[in-house]
Design an enzyme around this catalytic site. Sequence first.
Site, PDB file in Angstrom:
ATOM      1  N   HIS A  83       0.846  -1.201   0.000  1.00 57.53           N
ATOM      2  CA  HIS A  83       0.000   0.000   0.000  1.00 57.53           C
ATOM      3  C   HIS A  83       0.878   1.246   0.000  1.00 57.53           C
ATOM      4  O   HIS A  83       1.376   1.685   1.035  1.00 57.53           O
ATOM      5  CB  HIS A  83      -0.911  -0.021   1.221  1.00 57.53           C
ATOM      6  CG  HIS A  83      -2.066   0.937   1.146  1.00 57.53           C
ATOM      7  ND1 HIS A  83      -2.099   2.015   0.289  1.00 57.53           N
ATOM      8  CD2 HIS A  83      -3.260   0.963   1.821  1.00 57.53           C
ATOM      9  CE1 HIS A  83      -3.243   2.665   0.447  1.00 57.53           C
ATOM     10  NE2 HIS A  83      -3.958   2.041   1.364  1.00 57.53           N
ATOM     11  N   HIS A 125      -2.662   7.021  -0.974  1.00 56.20           N
ATOM     12  CA  HIS A 125      -3.663   7.638  -0.100  1.00 56.20           C
ATOM     13  C   HIS A 125      -3.097   8.286   1.162  1.00 56.20           C
ATOM     14  O   HIS A 125      -3.760   8.344   2.192  1.00 56.20           O
ATOM     15  CB  HIS A 125      -4.733   6.605   0.296  1.00 56.20           C
ATOM     16  CG  HIS A 125      -5.360   5.924  -0.859  1.00 56.20           C
ATOM     17  ND1 HIS A 125      -6.046   4.748  -0.755  1.00 56.20           N
ATOM     18  CD2 HIS A 125      -5.379   6.248  -2.189  1.00 56.20           C
ATOM     19  CE1 HIS A 125      -6.477   4.357  -1.945  1.00 56.20           C
ATOM     20  NE2 HIS A 125      -6.069   5.262  -2.823  1.00 56.20           N
ATOM     21  N   TYR A 175      -0.665   7.383   3.181  1.00 53.79           N
ATOM     22  CA  TYR A 175      -0.096   6.537   4.238  1.00 53.79           C
ATOM     23  C   TYR A 175       1.436   6.543   4.124  1.00 53.79           C
ATOM     24  O   TYR A 175       2.005   7.294   3.335  1.00 53.79           O
ATOM     25  CB  TYR A 175      -0.710   5.147   4.187  1.00 53.79           C
ATOM     26  CG  TYR A 175      -2.193   5.176   4.454  1.00 53.79           C
ATOM     27  CD1 TYR A 175      -2.684   5.595   5.695  1.00 53.79           C
ATOM     28  CD2 TYR A 175      -3.120   4.832   3.468  1.00 53.79           C
ATOM     29  CE1 TYR A 175      -4.049   5.660   5.949  1.00 53.79           C
ATOM     30  CE2 TYR A 175      -4.492   4.893   3.711  1.00 53.79           C
ATOM     31  CZ  TYR A 175      -4.946   5.311   4.950  1.00 53.79           C
ATOM     32  OH  TYR A 175      -6.300   5.385   5.206  1.00 53.79           O
ATOM     33  N   ARG A 208       0.510  -0.429  -5.041  1.00 50.90           N
ATOM     34  CA  ARG A 208      -0.615   0.498  -5.211  1.00 50.90           C
ATOM     35  C   ARG A 208      -0.149   1.915  -4.891  1.00 50.90           C
ATOM     36  O   ARG A 208       0.506   2.160  -3.879  1.00 50.90           O
ATOM     37  CB  ARG A 208      -1.779   0.123  -4.295  1.00 50.90           C
ATOM     38  CG  ARG A 208      -3.075   0.838  -4.692  1.00 50.90           C
ATOM     39  CD  ARG A 208      -4.243   0.458  -3.817  1.00 50.90           C
ATOM     40  NE  ARG A 208      -5.499   0.562  -4.565  1.00 50.90           N
ATOM     41  CZ  ARG A 208      -6.663   0.949  -4.035  1.00 50.90           C
ATOM     42  NH1 ARG A 208      -6.747   1.248  -2.755  1.00 50.90           N
ATOM     43  NH2 ARG A 208      -7.753   1.005  -4.775  1.00 50.90           N
ATOM     44  N   GLY A 253     -14.721  -1.839  -6.191  1.00 48.48           N
ATOM     45  CA  GLY A 253     -14.816  -1.652  -4.758  1.00 48.48           C
ATOM     46  C   GLY A 253     -16.231  -1.742  -4.242  1.00 48.48           C
ATOM     47  O   GLY A 253     -16.752  -2.813  -3.952  1.00 48.48           O
ATOM     48  N   ARG A 254     -16.908  -0.589  -4.144  1.00 46.32           N
ATOM     49  CA  ARG A 254     -18.226  -0.537  -3.506  1.00 46.32           C
ATOM     50  C   ARG A 254     -19.241  -1.473  -4.148  1.00 46.32           C
ATOM     51  O   ARG A 254     -20.074  -2.072  -3.453  1.00 46.32           O
ATOM     52  CB  ARG A 254     -18.771   0.892  -3.539  1.00 46.32           C
ATOM     53  CG  ARG A 254     -18.089   1.849  -2.594  1.00 46.32           C
ATOM     54  CD  ARG A 254     -18.541   3.278  -2.853  1.00 46.32           C
ATOM     55  NE  ARG A 254     -18.153   3.704  -4.191  1.00 46.32           N
ATOM     56  CZ  ARG A 254     -18.813   4.622  -4.902  1.00 46.32           C
ATOM     57  NH1 ARG A 254     -19.905   5.191  -4.436  1.00 46.32           N
ATOM     58  NH2 ARG A 254     -18.364   4.965  -6.101  1.00 46.32           N
TER      59      ARG A 254
END
Length: 374
Positions: free
Chosen positions: A178, A181, A183, A231, A341-342
Amino acid sequence: MSTAPPTSRAAEILSRPTTINGLTLANRIVMAPMTRQFSPGGVPGADVVSYYARRAAAGVGLIVTEGTYVGHESAGESDRVPRFHGDEQLAGWAKVAEAVHAAGGRIVPQLWHIGMVREAGKPPYPDAPAIGPSGLRLGATEPTGKVMTRADIDAVIEAFADAAAAAERTGFDGVELHGAHGYLIDQFLWAGTNRRTDSYGGDPVARTRFAAEIVAAVRERVSPEFPVIFRYSQWKPEAYDEKLAGTPEELEAILTPIAAAGVDAFHASTRRHWLPEFEGSDLNLAGWTRKLTGRTTITVGSVGLDGDFLRAFRGEGAPVGSLDGLLDRLERDEFDLVAVGRALLQDPEWAAKVLGGRTEELRPYDAGSLRTLS
Protein backbone atom coordinates in the site's frame (compact mmCIF):
# COMPACT_ATOMS: atom_id res chain seq x y z
CA MET A 1 -14.01 -3.06 -31.21
CA SER A 2 -16.37 -5.75 -29.97
CA THR A 3 -19.68 -6.13 -31.80
CA ALA A 4 -21.29 -8.16 -29.01
CA PRO A 5 -24.67 -6.94 -27.71
CA PRO A 6 -24.48 -4.74 -24.59
CA THR A 7 -25.60 -7.50 -22.22
CA SER A 8 -22.76 -9.79 -23.28
CA ARG A 9 -20.04 -7.28 -24.18
CA ALA A 10 -18.92 -6.92 -20.57
CA ALA A 11 -18.80 -10.69 -20.21
CA GLU A 12 -16.77 -11.05 -23.39
CA ILE A 13 -14.16 -8.41 -22.53
CA LEU A 14 -13.83 -9.00 -18.79
CA SER A 15 -13.72 -12.79 -19.02
CA ARG A 16 -10.38 -12.88 -20.83
CA PRO A 17 -7.64 -14.60 -18.76
CA THR A 18 -4.41 -12.77 -18.00
CA THR A 19 -1.27 -13.23 -15.92
CA ILE A 20 0.83 -11.34 -13.38
CA ASN A 21 4.36 -12.71 -13.27
CA GLY A 22 3.11 -16.15 -14.25
CA LEU A 23 0.09 -16.12 -11.92
CA THR A 24 -2.87 -16.94 -14.14
CA LEU A 25 -6.09 -15.07 -13.44
CA ALA A 26 -9.33 -16.38 -14.89
CA ASN A 27 -10.61 -12.91 -15.80
CA ARG A 28 -9.93 -9.18 -15.52
CA ILE A 29 -12.00 -8.47 -12.40
CA VAL A 30 -10.15 -7.57 -9.19
CA MET A 31 -11.73 -6.99 -5.80
CA ALA A 32 -10.36 -3.67 -4.56
CA PRO A 33 -8.99 -3.44 -1.00
CA MET A 34 -11.56 -1.96 1.39
CA THR A 35 -10.99 -1.47 5.12
CA ARG A 36 -13.75 -3.28 7.03
CA GLN A 37 -12.66 -3.49 10.70
CA PHE A 38 -14.36 -6.82 11.42
CA SER A 39 -11.26 -8.56 12.84
CA PRO A 40 -11.17 -8.13 16.66
CA GLY A 41 -7.64 -8.42 17.96
CA GLY A 42 -6.42 -8.17 14.37
CA VAL A 43 -7.53 -11.78 13.74
CA PRO A 44 -9.67 -12.53 10.64
CA GLY A 45 -12.39 -14.94 11.76
CA ALA A 46 -14.93 -17.17 10.08
CA ASP A 47 -17.02 -14.21 8.90
CA VAL A 48 -13.98 -12.75 7.10
CA VAL A 49 -13.26 -16.14 5.55
CA SER A 50 -16.83 -16.32 4.20
CA TYR A 51 -16.76 -12.69 3.02
CA TYR A 52 -13.84 -13.28 0.68
CA ALA A 53 -14.78 -16.83 -0.32
CA ARG A 54 -18.24 -15.69 -1.49
CA ARG A 55 -16.71 -13.25 -3.91
CA ALA A 56 -14.21 -15.79 -5.20
CA ALA A 57 -17.01 -18.30 -5.75
CA ALA A 58 -18.91 -15.67 -7.74
CA GLY A 59 -16.03 -15.32 -10.19
CA VAL A 60 -13.74 -12.51 -9.03
CA GLY A 61 -10.42 -13.19 -10.74
CA LEU A 62 -8.17 -11.67 -8.07
CA ILE A 63 -9.01 -10.56 -4.54
CA VAL A 64 -6.89 -7.88 -2.89
CA THR A 65 -7.68 -8.00 0.82
CA GLU A 66 -8.41 -5.04 3.01
CA GLY A 67 -5.30 -3.32 4.30
CA THR A 68 -3.46 -5.43 6.89
CA TYR A 69 -0.96 -3.97 9.34
CA VAL A 70 2.64 -5.11 9.01
CA GLY A 71 4.57 -6.10 12.14
CA HIS A 72 5.65 -2.67 13.33
CA GLU A 73 4.10 -1.09 16.43
CA SER A 74 3.35 2.22 14.71
CA ALA A 75 1.73 0.58 11.68
CA GLY A 76 -1.92 1.09 12.63
CA GLU A 77 -4.50 2.60 14.93
CA SER A 78 -7.29 0.03 15.27
CA ASP A 79 -7.59 -3.27 17.06
CA ARG A 80 -10.30 -4.34 14.60
CA VAL A 81 -8.22 -3.97 11.44
CA PRO A 82 -6.52 -7.29 10.64
CA ARG A 83 -2.79 -7.68 11.17
CA PHE A 84 -0.37 -9.68 9.04
CA HIS A 85 1.87 -10.81 11.87
CA GLY A 86 1.40 -13.02 14.90
CA ASP A 87 0.56 -16.72 15.02
CA GLU A 88 -3.19 -16.33 15.59
CA GLN A 89 -3.52 -13.62 12.95
CA LEU A 90 -1.61 -15.57 10.31
CA ALA A 91 -3.55 -18.74 11.10
CA GLY A 92 -6.74 -16.78 10.41
CA TRP A 93 -5.35 -15.50 7.14
CA ALA A 94 -4.31 -19.01 6.09
CA LYS A 95 -7.95 -20.05 6.40
CA VAL A 96 -8.97 -17.12 4.20
CA ALA A 97 -6.49 -18.12 1.47
CA GLU A 98 -7.54 -21.76 1.67
CA ALA A 99 -11.23 -20.90 1.32
CA VAL A 100 -10.65 -18.55 -1.61
CA HIS A 101 -8.61 -21.22 -3.41
CA ALA A 102 -11.28 -23.83 -2.73
CA ALA A 103 -13.77 -21.47 -4.39
CA GLY A 104 -11.53 -21.16 -7.46
CA GLY A 105 -10.11 -17.71 -6.74
CA ARG A 106 -6.75 -16.05 -6.30
CA ILE A 107 -5.89 -13.72 -3.41
CA VAL A 108 -3.18 -11.32 -2.25
CA PRO A 109 -3.02 -9.42 1.06
CA GLN A 110 -2.52 -5.68 1.02
CA LEU A 111 0.37 -4.85 3.37
CA TRP A 112 -0.04 -1.52 5.15
CA HIS A 113 1.67 1.00 7.42
CA ILE A 114 -0.30 4.19 8.07
CA GLY A 115 2.62 6.32 9.26
CA MET A 116 1.65 9.83 10.37
CA VAL A 117 -2.06 9.12 9.99
CA ARG A 118 -1.83 7.34 13.35
CA GLU A 119 -3.28 9.20 16.34
CA ALA A 120 -1.58 9.04 19.74
CA GLY A 121 -2.83 6.48 22.20
CA LYS A 122 -4.73 4.34 19.71
CA PRO A 123 -4.56 0.53 19.70
CA PRO A 124 -3.20 -2.00 19.02
CA TYR A 125 -0.06 -0.49 20.59
CA PRO A 126 -1.14 2.67 22.46
CA ASP A 127 2.40 3.77 23.36
CA ALA A 128 3.71 3.64 19.81
CA PRO A 129 4.42 7.05 18.25
CA ALA A 130 3.21 8.22 14.88
CA ILE A 131 6.20 8.14 12.54
CA GLY A 132 6.90 9.55 9.12
CA PRO A 133 9.64 10.84 6.86
CA SER A 134 9.43 14.30 8.45
CA GLY A 135 6.92 13.78 11.26
CA LEU A 136 4.30 15.74 9.31
CA ARG A 137 0.60 14.96 9.01
CA LEU A 138 -1.15 15.81 5.75
CA GLY A 139 -1.53 19.57 5.48
CA ALA A 140 0.60 20.28 8.58
CA THR A 141 3.46 22.77 8.61
CA GLU A 142 5.07 21.62 11.87
CA PRO A 143 5.98 18.06 12.92
CA THR A 144 3.62 16.33 15.33
CA GLY A 145 5.21 12.89 15.16
CA LYS A 146 8.59 11.22 15.12
CA VAL A 147 10.95 11.88 12.22
CA MET A 148 12.11 8.45 11.14
CA THR A 149 15.75 7.59 11.74
CA ARG A 150 17.67 5.18 9.55
CA ALA A 151 16.99 2.50 12.17
CA ASP A 152 13.24 3.23 11.93
CA ILE A 153 13.40 3.01 8.15
CA ASP A 154 15.21 -0.32 8.29
CA ALA A 155 12.72 -1.70 10.82
CA VAL A 156 9.72 -0.81 8.65
CA ILE A 157 11.37 -2.24 5.53
CA GLU A 158 12.00 -5.47 7.43
CA ALA A 159 8.38 -5.54 8.63
CA PHE A 160 7.11 -5.39 5.04
CA ALA A 161 9.56 -8.09 3.96
CA ASP A 162 8.56 -10.32 6.89
CA ALA A 163 4.88 -9.92 6.03
CA ALA A 164 5.48 -10.75 2.37
CA ALA A 165 7.40 -13.89 3.31
CA ALA A 166 4.54 -14.85 5.64
CA ALA A 167 2.05 -14.33 2.81
CA GLU A 168 3.86 -16.83 0.60
CA ARG A 169 4.31 -19.23 3.49
CA THR A 170 0.60 -19.16 4.38
CA GLY A 171 -0.55 -19.87 0.83
CA PHE A 172 -1.32 -16.47 -0.71
CA ASP A 173 -0.77 -15.86 -4.41
CA GLY A 174 1.21 -12.62 -4.13
CA VAL A 175 1.21 -9.36 -2.16
CA GLU A 176 0.14 -5.78 -2.68
CA LEU A 177 2.13 -2.98 -1.03
CA HIS A 178 0.00 0.00 0.00
CA GLY A 179 1.84 3.03 -1.32
CA ALA A 180 -1.23 5.25 -1.81
CA HIS A 181 -3.66 7.64 -0.10
CA GLY A 182 -1.32 9.52 2.20
CA TYR A 183 -0.10 6.54 4.24
CA LEU A 184 3.54 5.91 5.13
CA ILE A 185 5.03 4.91 1.77
CA ASP A 186 3.10 7.73 0.09
CA GLN A 187 4.33 10.15 2.76
CA PHE A 188 7.85 9.49 1.49
CA LEU A 189 6.80 9.84 -2.15
CA TRP A 190 5.00 13.17 -1.73
CA ALA A 191 6.95 16.41 -1.29
CA GLY A 192 4.19 17.77 0.96
CA THR A 193 5.08 15.31 3.74
CA ASN A 194 8.70 14.54 2.88
CA ARG A 195 11.02 17.43 3.81
CA ARG A 196 14.07 15.25 4.37
CA THR A 197 17.49 16.45 3.27
CA ASP A 198 19.17 13.03 3.32
CA SER A 199 19.11 10.37 0.59
CA TYR A 200 15.40 9.67 1.27
CA GLY A 201 14.22 13.18 0.41
CA GLY A 202 14.64 15.98 -2.06
CA ASP A 203 13.98 15.36 -5.74
CA PRO A 204 11.29 12.91 -6.92
CA VAL A 205 13.75 10.07 -7.51
CA ALA A 206 15.23 10.41 -4.01
CA ARG A 207 11.74 10.36 -2.53
CA THR A 208 11.17 6.94 -4.16
CA ARG A 209 14.11 5.35 -2.33
CA PHE A 210 12.03 4.14 0.65
CA ALA A 211 9.40 2.56 -1.60
CA ALA A 212 12.02 0.97 -3.85
CA GLU A 213 13.90 -0.47 -0.87
CA ILE A 214 10.70 -2.02 0.46
CA VAL A 215 10.00 -3.58 -2.94
CA ALA A 216 13.57 -4.87 -3.21
CA ALA A 217 13.46 -6.34 0.32
CA VAL A 218 10.15 -8.04 -0.42
CA ARG A 219 11.49 -9.36 -3.71
CA GLU A 220 14.47 -10.91 -1.90
CA ARG A 221 12.28 -12.70 0.62
CA VAL A 222 9.78 -14.31 -1.77
CA SER A 223 10.08 -16.61 -4.75
CA PRO A 224 10.93 -15.06 -8.13
CA GLU A 225 7.50 -16.05 -9.49
CA PHE A 226 5.59 -14.59 -6.50
CA PRO A 227 3.76 -11.46 -7.74
CA VAL A 228 4.48 -8.12 -6.10
CA ILE A 229 1.87 -5.40 -6.73
CA PHE A 230 2.39 -1.75 -5.80
CA ARG A 231 -0.61 0.50 -5.21
CA TYR A 232 -0.17 4.24 -5.52
CA SER A 233 -2.27 7.35 -6.02
CA GLN A 234 -1.93 10.98 -6.93
CA TRP A 235 -4.66 12.12 -4.50
CA LYS A 236 -4.58 12.18 -0.71
CA PRO A 237 -7.45 12.32 1.79
CA GLU A 238 -8.15 15.98 2.53
CA ALA A 239 -5.81 16.89 -0.34
CA TYR A 240 -7.73 15.53 -3.29
CA ASP A 241 -6.18 17.83 -5.88
CA GLU A 242 -2.57 17.18 -4.88
CA LYS A 243 -0.39 15.19 -7.24
CA LEU A 244 2.84 13.25 -6.98
CA ALA A 245 3.47 14.15 -10.60
CA GLY A 246 2.17 17.00 -12.71
CA THR A 247 3.47 15.63 -16.01
CA PRO A 248 4.10 12.21 -17.58
CA GLU A 249 7.84 12.87 -17.29
CA GLU A 250 7.57 13.42 -13.53
CA LEU A 251 5.44 10.28 -13.18
CA GLU A 252 8.01 8.26 -15.11
CA ALA A 253 10.77 9.49 -12.80
CA ILE A 254 8.79 8.26 -9.78
CA LEU A 255 7.61 4.93 -11.15
CA THR A 256 10.81 3.79 -12.88
CA PRO A 257 12.90 3.11 -9.74
CA ILE A 258 9.97 1.36 -8.05
CA ALA A 259 9.37 -0.83 -11.09
CA ALA A 260 13.08 -1.63 -11.37
CA ALA A 261 13.15 -2.77 -7.74
CA GLY A 262 10.89 -5.68 -8.62
CA VAL A 263 7.26 -4.64 -9.06
CA ASP A 264 5.22 -6.94 -11.29
CA ALA A 265 2.06 -4.82 -11.42
CA PHE A 266 0.91 -1.34 -10.46
CA HIS A 267 -2.51 -0.62 -8.97
CA ALA A 268 -3.19 3.00 -9.92
CA SER A 269 -5.79 4.39 -7.53
CA THR A 270 -8.09 7.13 -8.79
CA ARG A 271 -11.46 8.37 -7.55
CA ARG A 272 -12.99 8.28 -11.04
CA HIS A 273 -11.45 5.87 -13.52
CA TRP A 274 -12.81 7.68 -16.57
CA LEU A 275 -10.89 10.94 -16.06
CA PRO A 276 -7.75 11.65 -18.13
CA GLU A 277 -4.68 12.07 -15.95
CA PHE A 278 -2.74 14.63 -17.99
CA GLU A 279 -3.69 17.24 -20.58
CA GLY A 280 -3.40 16.21 -24.20
CA SER A 281 -4.26 12.54 -23.71
CA ASP A 282 -7.31 10.46 -22.80
CA LEU A 283 -5.20 7.97 -20.82
CA ASN A 284 -6.14 7.60 -17.18
CA LEU A 285 -3.54 7.05 -14.45
CA ALA A 286 -3.39 3.28 -15.01
CA GLY A 287 -3.04 3.86 -18.74
CA TRP A 288 -0.10 6.19 -18.25
CA THR A 289 1.45 3.75 -15.78
CA ARG A 290 1.30 0.93 -18.32
CA LYS A 291 2.70 3.15 -21.06
CA LEU A 292 5.59 4.42 -18.94
CA THR A 293 6.62 1.21 -17.17
CA GLY A 294 5.44 -1.65 -19.38
CA ARG A 295 4.14 -3.37 -16.26
CA THR A 296 0.72 -4.92 -15.79
CA THR A 297 -1.68 -2.27 -14.49
CA ILE A 298 -4.93 -2.28 -12.53
CA THR A 299 -7.39 0.60 -12.82
CA VAL A 300 -9.90 1.53 -10.12
CA GLY A 301 -12.30 4.31 -9.26
CA SER A 302 -16.10 4.12 -9.01
CA VAL A 303 -16.33 1.15 -11.40
CA GLY A 304 -19.92 0.14 -12.07
CA LEU A 305 -21.38 3.08 -10.16
CA ASP A 306 -22.38 6.65 -10.97
CA GLY A 307 -20.46 8.79 -8.51
CA ASP A 308 -17.15 8.54 -6.66
CA PHE A 309 -16.59 6.65 -3.42
CA LEU A 310 -16.33 9.72 -1.18
CA ARG A 311 -20.12 9.78 -1.09
CA ALA A 312 -20.06 6.48 0.80
CA PHE A 313 -18.21 8.12 3.70
CA ARG A 314 -20.90 10.80 3.81
CA GLY A 315 -23.52 8.06 4.12
CA GLU A 316 -24.69 8.40 0.52
CA GLY A 317 -25.51 5.65 -1.93
CA ALA A 318 -24.83 5.54 -5.66
CA PRO A 319 -26.83 4.32 -8.66
CA VAL A 320 -25.57 1.68 -11.06
CA GLY A 321 -23.36 3.22 -13.75
CA SER A 322 -22.52 2.21 -17.29
CA LEU A 323 -19.50 -0.01 -17.96
CA ASP A 324 -19.23 1.02 -21.61
CA GLY A 325 -16.42 3.55 -21.26
CA LEU A 326 -14.43 1.20 -19.05
CA LEU A 327 -14.84 -1.62 -21.56
CA ASP A 328 -13.71 0.62 -24.41
CA ARG A 329 -10.49 1.38 -22.55
CA LEU A 330 -9.91 -2.23 -21.54
CA GLU A 331 -10.56 -3.45 -25.07
CA ARG A 332 -7.85 -1.17 -26.46
CA ASP A 333 -5.42 -2.38 -23.75
CA GLU A 334 -5.11 0.94 -21.94
CA PHE A 335 -4.77 -1.16 -18.77
CA ASP A 336 -4.98 -4.85 -17.93
CA LEU A 337 -7.27 -5.34 -14.94
CA VAL A 338 -10.21 -3.58 -13.33
CA ALA A 339 -10.61 -3.28 -9.56
CA VAL A 340 -14.16 -3.04 -8.22
CA GLY A 341 -14.82 -1.65 -4.76
CA ARG A 342 -18.23 -0.54 -3.51
CA ALA A 343 -20.16 -2.47 -6.13
CA LEU A 344 -18.56 -5.71 -4.90
CA LEU A 345 -18.98 -4.72 -1.27
CA GLN A 346 -22.69 -4.23 -1.90
CA ASP A 347 -23.19 -7.35 -3.98
CA PRO A 348 -21.04 -10.50 -3.60
CA GLU A 349 -22.54 -11.72 -6.89
CA TRP A 350 -21.46 -8.68 -8.92
CA ALA A 351 -18.82 -10.55 -10.92
CA ALA A 352 -21.14 -13.50 -11.62
CA LYS A 353 -23.82 -11.14 -12.90
CA VAL A 354 -21.45 -9.21 -15.16
CA LEU A 355 -19.64 -12.28 -16.48
CA GLY A 356 -22.98 -14.03 -17.00
CA GLY A 357 -24.45 -11.18 -19.04
CA ARG A 358 -26.94 -10.35 -16.28
CA THR A 359 -26.10 -6.68 -15.89
CA GLU A 360 -29.80 -5.86 -15.55
CA GLU A 361 -29.62 -7.52 -12.12
CA LEU A 362 -26.93 -5.18 -10.77
CA ARG A 363 -28.00 -3.26 -7.68
CA PRO A 364 -27.30 0.35 -6.68
CA TYR A 365 -24.88 0.92 -3.84
CA ASP A 366 -26.29 1.45 -0.35
CA ALA A 367 -23.85 3.00 2.14
CA GLY A 368 -25.39 0.78 4.80
CA SER A 369 -23.26 -2.00 3.33
CA LEU A 370 -20.32 -0.54 5.23
CA ARG A 371 -21.92 -1.62 8.50
CA THR A 372 -22.11 -5.32 7.66
CA LEU A 373 -19.78 -8.05 6.44
CA SER A 374 -21.89 -10.02 3.98
